[in-house]
Design an enzyme around this catalytic site. Structure first.
Site, PDB file in Angstrom:
ATOM      1  CB  THR A  50      -0.942   0.008   1.218  1.00 44.79           C
ATOM      2  OG1 THR A  50      -1.778  -1.153   1.174  1.00 44.79           O
ATOM      3  CG2 THR A  50      -1.814   1.244   1.237  1.00 44.79           C
ATOM      4  CB  CYS A  51       3.952   2.119   1.804  1.00 43.79           C
ATOM      5  SG  CYS A  51       3.363   1.650   3.444  1.00 43.79           S
ATOM      6  CB  SER A  52       5.296   0.639  -2.960  1.00 43.47           C
ATOM      7  OG  SER A  52       6.378   0.504  -2.066  1.00 43.47           O
TER       8      SER A  52
END
Length: 247
Positions: A50-52
């Protein structure tokens, strides 16, 4: 799990160990926040899905609009070391967000956002949140709800932008399919540069993995350049000139 809302309070005073030009550089909280309006978003870890795929890329995309609305800088903070954060920024070609490694978790702990991710083999990491900080004092925090897993509902860039200015307009992102040595491609890029319009260039041809078939599939044409603005197909260099003249 008890998470702290720090609205109205000063951010923790810590020193981050960062890397700049292949050298260690200490950066203090005061240097990052004093006299500035700063958007901060924190996340569990670099290179995680999700962060990337969403969290960091969208802040990078909306950074120009956030700056137009009074934000001086945008910081991404994670409990990772400086080498990991530096590699992650390069991997995602991040240009508009400064990645800050909270390797010892001092800032995250001071924010009351340090959580146990031992079940994932992560150890202690940051809960996902975002905040607007003015002169070192937290004005607003968006803290993800206390749910199992890794919720991503309120700390996104769009929510922050709507808080700062509900009437702010999304930027019209520009993408160009080009080929090395193409004079019409150079002309199209020059037109955009003259108007200070940022764009993403997608190289096609031998060695790029993108063929004329791909260009035809997305644009209906096999020649380059092919320009898209805000998801709309504009066409080639002549079409771009007409579009810019009308806008």
């Amino acid at each position: 799990m008890k998470l702290s809302n720090m609205e109205g309070k000063a951010v923790p005073q810590v020193t981050f160990r960062t890397r700049e030009n292949n050298q260690w550089k200490d950066v203090s909280t005061k240097e990052l926040f004093a006299g500035k309006t700063v958007v901060v978003f924190a996340l569990p870890g670099a290179f995680t899905p999700t962060c990337s795929s969403s969290h960091l890329p969208r802040y990078n995309e909306l950074a120009p609009v956030l700056r137009e609305n009074g934000v001086d800088s945008i910081l991404c903070i994670s409990v990772n070391d400086a080498f990991v954060m530096e590699a992650w920024a390069k991997e995602l070609a991040v240009e508009n967000v400064r990645l800050i490694p909270d390797g010892n978790a001092e800032f995250t702990a001071g924010m009351g956002m340090l959580v146990d991710k031992a079940d994932l083999g992560f150890g202690r990491r940051s809960w996902r949140y975002s905040m607007l900080v003015k002169d070192g004092v937290v004005e607003k925090m968006f803290i993800e709800p206390d749910k199992p897993g890794d919720p991503f509902e309120v700390s996104d860039a769009d929510t922050m932008l709507r808080y700062i200015n509900p009437n702010a307009q999304d930027p019209a992102f520009i993408t160009l399919f080009t080929r090395e040595g193409c004079p019409h491609c150079a002309r199209a890029k020059a037109m955009l540069q003259e108007r200070n319009l940022p764009y993403e260039e997608v190289h096609t041809g031998m060695g790029t993995g993108i063929s004329s078939r791909t260009v035809r599939a997305v644009s209906g044409r096999s020649t380059v350049p092919q320009i898209f603005i805000g998801g709309k197909h504009i066409g080639g260099a002549d079409d771009l000139a007409k579009y810019l003249a009308a806008h």
